[in-house]
Design a protein around this motif. Structure first.
Motif, PDB file in Angstrom:
ATOM      1  N   PHE A  40       0.811  -1.219   0.000  1.00 57.84           N
ATOM      2  CA  PHE A  40       0.000   0.000   0.000  1.00 57.84           C
ATOM      3  C   PHE A  40       0.841   1.264   0.000  1.00 57.84           C
ATOM      4  O   PHE A  40       0.498   2.253  -0.631  1.00 57.84           O
ATOM      5  CB  PHE A  40      -0.922   0.048   1.232  1.00 57.84           C
ATOM      6  CG  PHE A  40      -1.966  -1.036   1.255  1.00 57.84           C
ATOM      7  CD1 PHE A  40      -3.006  -1.043   0.340  1.00 57.84           C
ATOM      8  CD2 PHE A  40      -1.921  -2.042   2.205  1.00 57.84           C
ATOM      9  CE1 PHE A  40      -3.979  -2.034   0.363  1.00 57.84           C
ATOM     10  CE2 PHE A  40      -2.880  -3.037   2.241  1.00 57.84           C
ATOM     11  CZ  PHE A  40      -3.914  -3.028   1.307  1.00 57.84           C
ATOM     12  N   VAL A  41       1.946   1.254   0.778  1.00 55.25           N
ATOM     13  CA  VAL A  41       2.650   2.503   1.043  1.00 55.25           C
ATOM     14  C   VAL A  41       3.719   2.794  -0.005  1.00 55.25           C
ATOM     15  O   VAL A  41       3.819   3.914  -0.508  1.00 55.25           O
ATOM     16  CB  VAL A  41       3.259   2.486   2.466  1.00 55.25           C
ATOM     17  CG1 VAL A  41       4.031   3.762   2.738  1.00 55.25           C
ATOM     18  CG2 VAL A  41       2.157   2.277   3.499  1.00 55.25           C
ATOM     19  N   LEU A  42       4.509   1.758  -0.361  1.00 56.34           N
ATOM     20  CA  LEU A  42       5.624   2.000  -1.266  1.00 56.34           C
ATOM     21  C   LEU A  42       5.212   2.663  -2.586  1.00 56.34           C
ATOM     22  O   LEU A  42       5.839   3.646  -2.994  1.00 56.34           O
ATOM     23  CB  LEU A  42       6.388   0.693  -1.534  1.00 56.34           C
ATOM     24  CG  LEU A  42       7.619   0.855  -2.421  1.00 56.34           C
ATOM     25  CD1 LEU A  42       8.709   1.631  -1.688  1.00 56.34           C
ATOM     26  CD2 LEU A  42       8.149  -0.480  -2.896  1.00 56.34           C
ATOM     27  N   PRO A  43       4.155   2.178  -3.266  1.00 56.40           N
ATOM     28  CA  PRO A  43       3.789   2.808  -4.547  1.00 56.40           C
ATOM     29  C   PRO A  43       3.493   4.297  -4.410  1.00 56.40           C
ATOM     30  O   PRO A  43       3.719   5.063  -5.346  1.00 56.40           O
ATOM     31  CB  PRO A  43       2.524   2.046  -4.965  1.00 56.40           C
ATOM     32  CG  PRO A  43       2.611   0.750  -4.260  1.00 56.40           C
ATOM     33  CD  PRO A  43       3.287   1.034  -2.962  1.00 56.40           C
ATOM     34  N   GLY A  67       5.210   4.289  -9.330  1.00 54.42           N
ATOM     35  CA  GLY A  67       4.183   3.940  -8.357  1.00 54.42           C
ATOM     36  C   GLY A  67       2.924   3.419  -9.036  1.00 54.42           C
ATOM     37  O   GLY A  67       2.385   2.384  -8.648  1.00 54.42           O
ATOM     38  N   SER A  68       2.475   4.112 -10.060  1.00 56.77           N
ATOM     39  CA  SER A  68       1.227   3.658 -10.690  1.00 56.77           C
ATOM     40  C   SER A  68       1.465   2.402 -11.515  1.00 56.77           C
ATOM     41  O   SER A  68       0.571   1.566 -11.639  1.00 56.77           O
ATOM     42  CB  SER A  68       0.593   4.766 -11.546  1.00 56.77           C
ATOM     43  OG  SER A  68       1.579   5.345 -12.359  1.00 56.77           O
ATOM     44  N   ALA A  69       2.693   2.242 -12.006  1.00 60.87           N
ATOM     45  CA  ALA A  69       3.013   0.992 -12.694  1.00 60.87           C
ATOM     46  C   ALA A  69       2.868  -0.178 -11.736  1.00 60.87           C
ATOM     47  O   ALA A  69       2.329  -1.236 -12.068  1.00 60.87           O
ATOM     48  CB  ALA A  69       4.432   1.040 -13.256  1.00 60.87           C
ATOM     49  N   MET A  70       3.340   0.018 -10.492  1.00 57.64           N
ATOM     50  CA  MET A  70       3.236  -1.038  -9.492  1.00 57.64           C
ATOM     51  C   MET A  70       1.785  -1.355  -9.170  1.00 57.64           C
ATOM     52  O   MET A  70       1.388  -2.505  -9.037  1.00 57.64           O
ATOM     53  CB  MET A  70       3.944  -0.613  -8.199  1.00 57.64           C
ATOM     54  CG  MET A  70       5.351  -1.178  -8.057  1.00 57.64           C
ATOM     55  SD  MET A  70       6.009  -0.909  -6.400  1.00 57.64           S
ATOM     56  CE  MET A  70       5.575  -2.433  -5.587  1.00 57.64           C
ATOM     57  N   LYS A  71       0.993  -0.256  -9.048  1.00 63.13           N
ATOM     58  CA  LYS A  71      -0.404  -0.452  -8.672  1.00 63.13           C
ATOM     59  C   LYS A  71      -1.204  -1.108  -9.787  1.00 63.13           C
ATOM     60  O   LYS A  71      -2.204  -1.765  -9.535  1.00 63.13           O
ATOM     61  CB  LYS A  71      -1.035   0.893  -8.286  1.00 63.13           C
ATOM     62  CG  LYS A  71      -0.683   1.312  -6.870  1.00 63.13           C
ATOM     63  CD  LYS A  71      -1.476   2.516  -6.420  1.00 63.13           C
ATOM     64  CE  LYS A  71      -0.741   3.797  -6.794  1.00 63.13           C
ATOM     65  NZ  LYS A  71      -1.396   5.002  -6.250  1.00 63.13           N
ATOM     66  N   GLN A  72      -0.738  -0.894 -11.031  1.00 65.04           N
ATOM     67  CA  GLN A  72      -1.542  -1.391 -12.148  1.00 65.04           C
ATOM     68  C   GLN A  72      -1.102  -2.752 -12.676  1.00 65.04           C
ATOM     69  O   GLN A  72      -1.624  -3.217 -13.683  1.00 65.04           O
ATOM     70  CB  GLN A  72      -1.542  -0.365 -13.279  1.00 65.04           C
ATOM     71  CG  GLN A  72      -2.550   0.740 -13.005  1.00 65.04           C
ATOM     72  CD  GLN A  72      -2.187   2.040 -13.670  1.00 65.04           C
ATOM     73  OE1 GLN A  72      -1.389   2.070 -14.606  1.00 65.04           O
ATOM     74  NE2 GLN A  72      -2.771   3.124 -13.184  1.00 65.04           N
ATOM     75  N   MET A  73      -0.142  -3.371 -11.983  1.00 56.72           N
ATOM     76  CA  MET A  73       0.260  -4.712 -12.412  1.00 56.72           C
ATOM     77  C   MET A  73      -0.953  -5.634 -12.355  1.00 56.72           C
ATOM     78  O   MET A  73      -1.728  -5.597 -11.403  1.00 56.72           O
ATOM     79  CB  MET A  73       1.352  -5.262 -11.492  1.00 56.72           C
ATOM     80  CG  MET A  73       2.755  -4.923 -11.952  1.00 56.72           C
ATOM     81  SD  MET A  73       3.982  -5.794 -10.975  1.00 56.72           S
ATOM     82  CE  MET A  73       3.871  -4.918  -9.433  1.00 56.72           C
ATOM     83  N   PRO A  74      -1.149  -6.481 -13.384  1.00 55.78           N
ATOM     84  CA  PRO A  74      -2.315  -7.365 -13.384  1.00 55.78           C
ATOM     85  C   PRO A  74      -2.171  -8.438 -12.312  1.00 55.78           C
ATOM     86  O   PRO A  74      -1.053  -8.824 -11.972  1.00 55.78           O
ATOM     87  CB  PRO A  74      -2.277  -7.991 -14.785  1.00 55.78           C
ATOM     88  CG  PRO A  74      -0.827  -7.955 -15.161  1.00 55.78           C
ATOM     89  CD  PRO A  74      -0.267  -6.722 -14.533  1.00 55.78           C
ATOM     90  N   TYR A  84       2.050 -10.609  -6.144  1.00 58.40           N
ATOM     91  CA  TYR A  84       3.219 -11.478  -6.099  1.00 58.40           C
ATOM     92  C   TYR A  84       4.507 -10.684  -5.928  1.00 58.40           C
ATOM     93  O   TYR A  84       5.325 -11.005  -5.060  1.00 58.40           O
ATOM     94  CB  TYR A  84       3.276 -12.316  -7.384  1.00 58.40           C
ATOM     95  CG  TYR A  84       4.457 -13.234  -7.468  1.00 58.40           C
ATOM     96  CD1 TYR A  84       4.457 -14.455  -6.799  1.00 58.40           C
ATOM     97  CD2 TYR A  84       5.582 -12.881  -8.210  1.00 58.40           C
ATOM     98  CE1 TYR A  84       5.558 -15.296  -6.872  1.00 58.40           C
ATOM     99  CE2 TYR A  84       6.680 -13.718  -8.280  1.00 58.40           C
ATOM    100  CZ  TYR A  84       6.674 -14.926  -7.615  1.00 58.40           C
ATOM    101  OH  TYR A  84       7.752 -15.751  -7.681  1.00 58.40           O
ATOM    102  N   VAL A  85       4.669  -9.622  -6.713  1.00 57.15           N
ATOM    103  CA  VAL A  85       5.926  -8.871  -6.663  1.00 57.15           C
ATOM    104  C   VAL A  85       6.167  -8.235  -5.288  1.00 57.15           C
ATOM    105  O   VAL A  85       7.224  -8.448  -4.683  1.00 57.15           O
ATOM    106  CB  VAL A  85       5.985  -7.828  -7.804  1.00 57.15           C
ATOM    107  CG1 VAL A  85       7.209  -6.938  -7.655  1.00 57.15           C
ATOM    108  CG2 VAL A  85       5.993  -8.537  -9.153  1.00 57.15           C
ATOM    109  N   PRO A  86       5.194  -7.499  -4.741  1.00 55.83           N
ATOM    110  CA  PRO A  86       5.418  -6.969  -3.384  1.00 55.83           C
ATOM    111  C   PRO A  86       5.639  -8.080  -2.358  1.00 55.83           C
ATOM    112  O   PRO A  86       6.472  -7.930  -1.458  1.00 55.83           O
ATOM    113  CB  PRO A  86       4.120  -6.220  -3.064  1.00 55.83           C
ATOM    114  CG  PRO A  86       3.468  -5.974  -4.357  1.00 55.83           C
ATOM    115  CD  PRO A  86       3.912  -7.033  -5.299  1.00 55.83           C
ATOM    116  N   ALA A  87       4.927  -9.193  -2.505  1.00 51.61           N
ATOM    117  CA  ALA A  87       5.077 -10.289  -1.544  1.00 51.61           C
ATOM    118  C   ALA A  87       6.499 -10.844  -1.579  1.00 51.61           C
ATOM    119  O   ALA A  87       7.119 -11.073  -0.536  1.00 51.61           O
ATOM    120  CB  ALA A  87       4.076 -11.403  -1.839  1.00 51.61           C
TER     121      ALA A  87
END
Lengths: 230, 253, 242
Positions: free
Chosen positions: B86-89, B97-104, B110-113
């Motif tokens: 939630f916070v990093l993006p 940031g929006s690229a991270m949020k918009q990953m399908p 998976y990536v943040p995990a």
């Protein structure tokens, strides 16, 4: 970097976070620690017994708990406890247990497996001669354990037991998955209500860090002091 | 009081229509392992570097690594999960940031995990590596220096090869920990094994079948990992070297 | 008072005691000696059941140690034991060490137990150390406390398992003096020791063990004057000339 952040939300909710959430977290930690150490010590004594009827089930229990993710165990107990409770009181159906007591039971049972291994090492660290000396004086098994072995084992293992308790303190935040209102749960509620996720989660992380860091610093200080005395 | 057992549920078609519930759970195990393995690689690389640097005689480096270890050790894993998700993006530059949020899905979880688990575990790996290096006799380091090796050479050829063998057994249990800890990723929407057991329970109401199946799968996975690592340990064992299994690491999960 | 009948003991397949027969009469002081690993420490630990044995019988004060009907705790409380490494309880003060079993096993009141403890501490010359922890005492002092702890139970016999082996040479005598005093008062004693001077001065009989067997069981004069077995002769020549 923090431009546009609303740190006011923390000030508005801080009282609620601590009064509701942190109280839940600390009560849960304290109760699970007490229950976990007591049950864990019994498990350790069983594991060290020469009777298969004691050491096999205790070993199986400890290994089972240590092989499973805590989240899964939380789910297990969350659904299992009402059924067992209903069976115990003889009700025809599962009883209502509520997130807090469900969590207390879960963490007691789960952490007991970890405390068990610590106490087992602690008991084994006591020289065999101490047990002999107790028996030679005519003390029973329980007297020898209670007066001679366990007090020493407990003292030797105090730093490790406390370190495990700090881990327990952090782990209690996982009650989020059963929607309990612990410190994190309270923050999540505020975050979602005011749509202030960034501020709230950062604040939660900072608080957990300060508490855990201070506690582990204290444990290291204690360890250094004990090391000199021993 | 009767619970309606229905083990046949495992062979009924899952709610997402992809196959039976058993396949549904096994695919969950796949995600668990995919998360754990990727996080494990990250944890080993970062942890080895941080742990090694903490034993070198450079003060500022040591202090930096100390801070790194303390920060990621003293914040609960689930909170770290939220920070990455939630916070990093929000803190990153707009585009990233929006690229991270918009990953399908499932990559958005998976990536943040993986990053979260990898960094979280790297701290524990670093502590193991440091303890392993420090458990080596000091004479080893001096012997290296006395032969005219530089500090990096001493590490490369003398200290690290031994340290790796010493830390291998504790690293096994750390890998088991990553597998278990990956279940926390269900809180940011990753449908790994525990997450799928949970959702199977929600769709079918067969609570105990779902969790029992997940439990058995976790136990089998543990068994395979332990046997595999034991085989590996035997392969790299140095005759006459006693492995230092740390009782300092007794506390933990 | 203590009688061994055909006692044999195995660790798995390794036999540590082989058909041991002997006895200790009331008021007698018996020294058990022999090379390390000869089974003497195991033998003495069988007397109060700290080590179980598979064959034979040990009768203490008319009761069989290994019989199911025997209340082992009660039997043990009547036999004092002193260990090589003292085994005082490090987390308890000296008086509490001596009080513990008096209160828990004999059911004495705290005052009674403390009075008894102080009397015994005076006797072993340590009354001013009553409130210290074992870790604050020297080895010789700790062993004297351990003797007092055993005596506090008003035992009918005392077992000593290498009581001076862990001590620095200058502390050996203070412990042996206490033991000699006890023997003079007529205490029944079984002592595993390498202190041959003590054996000569104090013991009535000497038992020599080797490879789990009782090789020689003789009066003190006979054992030192005319040992019968070659092994005992060798042992004595080694231990007396080093």
């Amino acid at each position: 970097m923090f431009a546009g952040f609303d740190f006011d939300v923390i000030q508005r909710s801080v009282l609620y976070l601590f009064r509701e959430g942190m109280t839940f977290t600390l009560t849960l930690t304290a109760m699970a620690m007490t229950g976990g150490i007591v049950f864990g010590t019994l498990l350790a004594m069983m594991r060290l017994s020469s009777y298969a009827i004691l050491n096999v089930p205790a070993g199986a229990y400890v290994n089972l708990m240590r092989s499973l993710p805590l989240v899964l165990v939380i789910f297990w107990f969350y659904f299992l406890v009402p059924w067992i409770g209903g069976w115990i009181v003889g009700a025809g159906q599962p009883i209502q247990v509520g997130a807090f007591w469900s969590a207390v039971i879960t963490f007691t049972m789960f952490e007991a497996a970890y405390y068990c291994e610590i106490m087992r090492a602690g008991i084994q660290s006591i020289a065999r001669g101490q047990v002999w000396a107790g028996y030679a004086l005519g003390l029973t098994y329980w007297q020898t354990m209670g007066k001679i072995v366990l007090p020493q084992a407990f003292r030797n293992m105090l730093p490790v037991l406390l370190t495990q308790t700090i881990i327990l303190f952090q782990d209690t935040s996982l009650v989020y998955v059963i929607s309990a209102t612990d410190f994190l749960g309270a923050a999540v509620k505020v975050a979602n209500r005011d749509y202030r996720l960034v501020e709230m989660y950062t604040f939660v992380a900072v608080v957990y860090f300060i508490l855990s860091f201070t506690a582990s610093y204290f444990v290291r200080w204690l360890q250094a002091r004990f090391a000199v005395i021993r | 009081m009767n619970y309606n057992w229905n083990w046949g549920i495992l062979f009924q078609t899952a709610s997402d229509g992809s196959g039976t519930y058993l396949t549904y759970l096994v695919v969950g195990l796949g995600w668990t392992l995919a998360t754990a393995l990727a996080a494990w690689v990250l944890a080993l690389s970062v942890g080895a570097v941080v742990g090694t640097l903490r034993t070198t005689p450079t003060p500022w480096m040591g202090r930096f690594c100390y801070a790194y270890v303390e920060i990621f050790r003293n914040v609960p894993l689930i909170v770290q999960m939220f920070l990455w998700f939630f916070v990093l993006p929000e803190l990153l530059p707009e585009a990233l940031g929006s690229a991270m949020k918009q990953m399908p899905p499932p990559w958005g979880s998976y990536v943040p995990a993986v990053l979260c688990l990898g960094i979280y575990t790297s701290v524990r790996v670093a502590e193991q590596v440091r303890a392993g290096i420090q458990s080596l006799p000091r004479g080893q380091r001096m012997a290296g220096t006395a032969l005219g090796l530089t500090l990096p050479q001493t590490y490369r050829h003398v200290i690290l090869p031994m340290a790796v063998r010493i830390v291998l057994p504790p690293l096994t249990s750390e890998f088991l920990n990553v597998i278990k800890n990956s279940s926390v990723a269900l809180t940011i929407g990753l449908m790994e094994l525990t997450g799928r057991a949970r959702s199977m329970q929600e769709f079918t109401f067969q609570v105990f079948e779902a969790f029992a199946a997940a439990t058995v799968i976790y136990l089998l996975t543990n068994l395979v990992v332990v046997l595999g690592m034991r085989y590996l340990e035997r392969r790299v064992r140095v005759p006459g070297l006693i492995s230092a299994s740390g009782d300092a690491q007794m506390a933990g999960h | 008072m203590i009688e061994f009948k055909n006692v044999s003991k195995w660790y798995d397949t390794f036999q540590v005691l082989k058909n041991c027969n002997t006895k200790v009469d009331k008021g007698e002081v018996v020294v058990v000696c022999g090379p390390s690993g000869s089974g003497k420490s195991t033998l003495i630990k069988c007397v109060n059941g700290l080590e179980p044995f598979q064959q034979g019988e040990i009768i203490v004060n008319g009761e069989s140690v290994s019989a199911n009907a025997t209340n082992l705790n009660r039997l043990r409380s009547k036999i004092g034991m002193v260990f090589q490494s003292f085994e005082l309880f490090p987390h308890m003060k000296v008086t509490d060490n001596i009080n513990l079993a008096q209160i828990k096993v004999l059911g004495r009141s705290v005052e009674e137990a403390t009075t008894k403890s102080m009397t015994l501490l005076k006797r072993v010359g340590l009354e001013e150390h009553a409130h210290k922890f074992p870790g604050q005492l020297s080895g010789g002092q700790q062993q004297r406390v351990a003797i007092a702890r055993g005596l506090a139970m008003d035992p009918i016999a005392m077992l000593f398992d290498e009581p001076t082996s862990a001590l620095d040479p200058e502390m050996i005598n203070e412990v042996l003096d206490v033991m000699t005093g006890l023997a003079k008062e007529g205490m029944t004693m079984m002592v595993v020791t390498h202190e041959m001077g003590f054996a000569k001065r104090v013991a009535h009989r000497v038992i020599f063990m080797d490879y789990g067997e009782i090789v020689e069981d003789a009066t003190t004069e006979d054992f030192f004057g005319k040992p019968r077995s070659e092994r005992a002769v060798q042992f004595l020549s080694k231990i007396l000339h080093h």
